[in-house]
Scaffold this active site. Structure first.
Site, PDB file in Angstrom:
ATOM      1  CB  SER A  24      -0.944   0.007   1.211  1.00 46.87           C
ATOM      2  OG  SER A  24      -1.896  -1.029   1.127  1.00 46.87           O
ATOM      3  N   GLY A  72      -4.473  -2.172  -0.704  1.00 43.39           N
ATOM      4  CA  GLY A  72      -3.625  -1.868  -1.842  1.00 43.39           C
ATOM      5  C   GLY A  72      -3.431  -0.377  -2.009  1.00 43.39           C
ATOM      6  CB  CYS A 125      -7.211  -1.240   3.095  1.00 44.34           C
ATOM      7  SG  CYS A 125      -6.125   0.193   2.972  1.00 44.34           S
ATOM      8  CD  GLN A 136      -9.977   3.355  -0.303  1.00 45.02           C
ATOM      9  OE1 GLN A 136      -9.470   3.493  -1.420  1.00 45.02           O
ATOM     10  NE2 GLN A 136      -9.278   3.517   0.808  1.00 45.02           N
ATOM     11  N   GLY A 157      -4.780   6.623   1.938  1.00 49.32           N
ATOM     12  CA  GLY A 157      -4.870   8.040   1.644  1.00 49.32           C
ATOM     13  C   GLY A 157      -6.178   8.434   0.997  1.00 49.32           C
ATOM     14  CG  PHE A 158      -7.614   7.715  -2.347  1.00 49.47           C
ATOM     15  CD1 PHE A 158      -8.155   8.664  -3.208  1.00 49.47           C
ATOM     16  CD2 PHE A 158      -6.264   7.400  -2.481  1.00 49.47           C
ATOM     17  CE1 PHE A 158      -7.371   9.288  -4.174  1.00 49.47           C
ATOM     18  CE2 PHE A 158      -5.474   8.016  -3.443  1.00 49.47           C
ATOM     19  CZ  PHE A 158      -6.030   8.962  -4.287  1.00 49.47           C
ATOM     20  CG  HIS A 207      -4.303  -2.836   7.203  1.00 52.20           C
ATOM     21  ND1 HIS A 207      -3.800  -3.526   6.123  1.00 52.20           N
ATOM     22  CD2 HIS A 207      -4.385  -1.546   6.806  1.00 52.20           C
ATOM     23  CE1 HIS A 207      -3.587  -2.693   5.114  1.00 52.20           C
ATOM     24  NE2 HIS A 207      -3.938  -1.483   5.511  1.00 52.20           N
ATOM     25  CD  GLU A 231      -3.645  -6.857   7.548  1.00 52.27           C
ATOM     26  OE1 GLU A 231      -2.959  -5.941   7.086  1.00 52.27           O
ATOM     27  OE2 GLU A 231      -4.896  -6.823   7.546  1.00 52.27           O
TER      28      GLU A 231
END
Length: 418
Positions: free
Chosen positions: A51, A230, A258, A262, A302-303, A393, A395
């Site tokens: 990422s 990602g 993540c 989105q 960041g999004f 996350h 994990e």
């Protein structure tokens, strides 16, 4: 840090901010989006998190590299950061697991780093002005010349990076015992800990490339589908949104994290937008709107997904004083409600748009989680289908394990379907 790495280096941001320091890691020049990570440890996992592709990462903790680098903790096949910024690299690595120090690892991976005294200034600049393009150079001495190249470098908005970091070929991660479930994991930038967590719960995990179609994903008749984390702009990954829609139409259980969250948001008809400086670290408080539980979570994005009824809007902030709620209640319990009053709706950082279900092509959905720092949407679920996602996350790797139960929730969905 070795003697060979003691040379001058330059860090330049696109707003002209210039920091001079000492180079470490690989010699050369590198470009990327300047971001910061607030974790005090876990630097090896950070460096190898896909990422972080095309990003220069500044660590806010002052001393990095104390425990060296080992062969067990990488989260992918290589270091993905474009550059690395620390205040003070450890001079000695002290751990029985270490096989080399951080400087040697960065040199081997071709990652250019810089040690600067001004990491606090740098972090404040990014918080105030937002993530921006930057460069580190050990070969350029002119800030003006380097700034010109920074301004010519690509933006993160519109960047399709999932296909850059994804596995080129499918591979399988098997459980230690008999497989109870078959899961297809779409690799948008997956970390190694994620299929390991699923395998530990009895899942045989087939990891497939980011560009896999819904037909490709469903060809193995999986019990469930996982969409991973990602890098890059979710609006640029239309192929993943199309795949998600095909999987949703098939009625297969889905879990996304993540970037995968989105992608689910866009498949449901929500917008996405770029946060001012993102969420990156291991201590983000997230509220589960169903249970009222607060998870301390690991983030790297960041999004974000826009709330129902809002377009993807870059003016939606994640800066202090500009959350989704009014400035007067930004760090307080809702007016007229005591801190002891039960129920997640009493939190001031729960935006009004997050409190009601909304319609999608796949039935009613709801916002399931909200970030308590800034009110950003942190999770989604379909109310009539076995589909959910979180922006963080579970994990960890690195980070707290508060949210590991999300893997159990996914497996429970697979069990019910079976």
């Amino acid at each position: 840090m070795t003697d060979s790495a003691h040379h001058r280096a330059l860090l330049v941001l696109e707003d002209g901010t210039t920091l001079r320091g000492t180079g470490f890691g690989a010699d050369g020049e590198t470009f990327g989006e300047m971001v910061f990570n607030t974790g005090m440890t876990g630097y090896q996992e950070t460096l190898t998190d896909p990422s972080y592709c095309r990003q220069i990462v500044a660590m806010t903790a002052p001393h990095i590299g104390n425990t060296g680098v080992n062969e067990e903790d990488p989260e992918s096949r290589q270091a993905w950061v474009s550059g690395y910024v620390v205040r003070e690299p450890a001079r000695l690595a002290s751990s029985w697991r270490a096989t080399r120090d951080l400087d040697a690892y960065l040199r081997a991976e071709g990652v250019t780093g810089i040690a600067v005294r001004g990491t606090r200034l740098l972090t404040r600049r990014v918080r105030e002005r937002g993530a921006m393009r930057a460069a580190i150079s050990t070969v350029e001495t002119s800030p003006e010349n380097l700034l010109g190249r920074v301004l010519a470098s690509p933006q993160m908005t519109g960047a399709d990076l999932a296909r850059v970091v994804s596995t080129p070929e499918p591979y399988t991660v098997r459980p230690p015992g008999p497989a109870r479930y078959r899961v297809v994991a779409v690799d948008l930038g997956i970390k190694a800990s994620t299929p390991r967590n699923l395998a530990a719960r009895g899942c045989e995990v087939l990891v497939v490339p980011a560009t896999s179609s819904a037909d490709d994903i469903l060809a193995s008749a999986p019990d469930g589908v996982f969409f991973s984390n990602g890098p890059g702009d979710p609006a640029a990954a239309g192929y993943a949104v199309d795949a998600m829609r095909g999987v949703l139409a098939a009625g297969v259980p889905v879990f996304g994290i993540c970037l995968g969250s989105q992608i689910l948001a866009r498949a449901l008809g929500l917008g996405t937008y770029k946060l001012r400086y993102g969420h990156r670290g291991v201590n983000q408080p997230v509220l589960d709107l169903t249970t009222g539980r607060v998870y301390i979570t690991s983030h790297n994005h960041g999004f974000a997904a826009a709330l129902p009824g809002e377009p993807g809007n870059p003016e939606i902030p994640n800066g202090p004083g500009e959350p989704h709620v009014s400035a007067e209640t930004s760090h307080a319990i809702a007016p007229g409600v005591s801190a002891e009053t039960p129920g997640p709706a009493t939190w001031a950082h729960v935006p009004a748009q997050a409190r009601q279900p909304f319609d999608t092509p796949y039935g009613p959905a709801a916002v399931s989680h909200v970030n308590l720092n800034d009110g950003v949407l942190e999770g989604l679920r379909l109310l009539e289908r076995p589909v959910f996602s979180v922006q963080y996350h579970p994990e960890a790797a690195p980070g707290p394990h508060d949210a590991a139960d999300h893997f159990d929730h996914f497996c429970a969905m697979l069990e019910r379907r079976g």
